[in-house]
Design a protein around this motif. Structure first.
Motif, short mmCIF file in Angstrom:
data_model
loop_
_atom_site.label_atom_id
_atom_site.label_comp_id
_atom_site.label_asym_id
_atom_site.label_seq_id
_atom_site.Cartn_x
_atom_site.Cartn_y
_atom_site.Cartn_z
N SER A 77 94.75 70.74 99.30
CA SER A 77 93.34 70.54 98.57
C SER A 77 93.27 69.77 97.50
CB SER A 77 92.62 71.92 98.58
OG SER A 77 92.44 72.42 99.91
N TRP A 78 94.29 70.51 96.45
CA TRP A 78 94.20 69.59 95.19
C TRP A 78 94.88 68.22 95.27
CZ3 TRP A 78 92.15 71.22 91.01
CH2 TRP A 78 91.73 72.53 90.78
N VAL A 85 92.02 65.82 96.12
CA VAL A 85 91.20 65.68 94.69
C VAL A 85 92.13 64.51 94.03
CG1 VAL A 85 90.22 66.82 92.56
CG2 VAL A 85 90.01 67.81 94.69
N ASP A 86 93.39 64.81 93.85
CA ASP A 86 94.13 63.91 93.21
C ASP A 86 94.29 62.49 93.46
OD1 ASP A 86 95.82 63.54 90.90
OD2 ASP A 86 97.79 64.08 91.97
N GLY A 136 91.52 62.52 90.65
CA GLY A 136 91.53 63.78 89.80
C GLY A 136 92.15 63.98 88.32
N THR A 150 94.60 68.02 87.69
CA THR A 150 94.61 68.11 89.15
C THR A 150 96.10 67.88 89.46
OG1 THR A 150 92.40 67.02 89.17
CG2 THR A 150 93.70 67.12 91.27
N THR A 151 96.76 66.95 88.93
CA THR A 151 98.24 66.67 89.46
C THR A 151 99.11 68.12 88.98
OG1 THR A 151 98.00 64.63 89.07
CG2 THR A 151 100.56 65.35 88.89
N MET A 163 97.90 71.20 88.66
CA MET A 163 97.53 72.25 89.60
C MET A 163 98.19 72.15 91.07
SD MET A 163 95.57 74.32 88.17
CE MET A 163 94.99 75.35 89.30
N LYS A 164 98.13 70.76 91.49
CA LYS A 164 98.81 70.60 92.62
C LYS A 164 100.30 70.62 92.74
CE LYS A 164 99.66 66.39 93.47
NZ LYS A 164 99.68 64.85 93.88
N ASP A 208 100.66 58.26 88.05
CA ASP A 208 99.54 59.01 88.51
C ASP A 208 98.61 57.96 89.15
OD1 ASP A 208 98.01 61.27 89.41
OD2 ASP A 208 96.92 61.55 87.59
N ASP A 227 100.07 59.42 94.89
CA ASP A 227 99.44 60.75 95.38
C ASP A 227 99.34 60.71 96.99
OD1 ASP A 227 98.94 61.40 92.59
OD2 ASP A 227 96.84 60.38 92.53
#
Length: 189
Positions: A63-64, A67-68, A72, A76-77, A79-80, A131, A136
């Motif tokens: 899910s993250w 978003v990334d 994101g 976000t990166t 969190m992923k 990024d 991603d």
């Protein structure tokens, strides 16, 4: 049952074979097998628990990752990556537990390894340094593939545990059948 066993002991003392020793031997073998089956079942449940933990972390990482890929950013990166690390830790534990499970099963079933040592390492630094959508996307592919592997492993563990449980139930029925046959035999003596 106790009265029949006492009577059998008396008859055996007089030299008549009542089948009690054979019954005890067969039931003892089934009970020893039941113990091994229970140990394998417990080990399988331990692996299954860790697989569920890895799946939860991978679902979150996926899910993250979506978003990334949509831009994101660094948070976000992070969190992923955190969820990927949680999944990797669970996979490391899965590797250990699978070895234990296989040792308990030996000839009952085999399970695939999950490759925790490779998960997440190839793209980690690139994900932070570059990024962007392409990196991603590649990381997302790895997460999706790991999710698929975990789901297959989960199904295999469930199948093997069901097989073990069936075998335990069959052993229980066989023990009861042996006892009933012996009881019938003793009543005819």
């Amino acid at each position: 049952q106790k009265a029949l066993e006492d009577r059998a002991a008396e008859l055996e003392a007089m030299g008549q074979d009542t089948g009690l020793l054979q019954l005890q031997k067969e039931i003892g073998a089934l009970e020893a097998e039941d113990k091994e089956l229970q140990e394998a079942l417990d080990a399988g449940r331990d692996v299954h628990f860790q697989v569920e933990k890895a799946l939860k972390a991978l679902d979150s990482a996926e899910s993250w990752g979506v978003v990334d890929m949509m831009g994101g950013g660094m948070m976000t990166t992070m969190m992923k990556r955190d969820r990927m690390n949680q999944a990797k830790n669970a996979m490391t534990e899965i590797e250990y537990l699978l070895r234990k499970f296989r040792a308990e099963l030996s000839d009952i079933a085999e399970a695939d390894t999950v490759g925790a040592d490779k998960f997440g390492t190839e793209w980690s630094m690139m994900d932070y340094l570059f990024d962007g959508f392409i990196i991603d996307y590649m990381v997302q592919q790895e997460i999706t593939e790991s999710l698929s592997n975990m789901r297959r492993l989960e199904k295999e563990i469930e199948r093997v545990c069901e097989s073990i449980q069936q075998r335990k139930e069959e052993n229980q029925k066989k023990k009861e059948q042996l006892r009933q046959e012996w009881q019938k035999h003793m009543e005819q003596l």
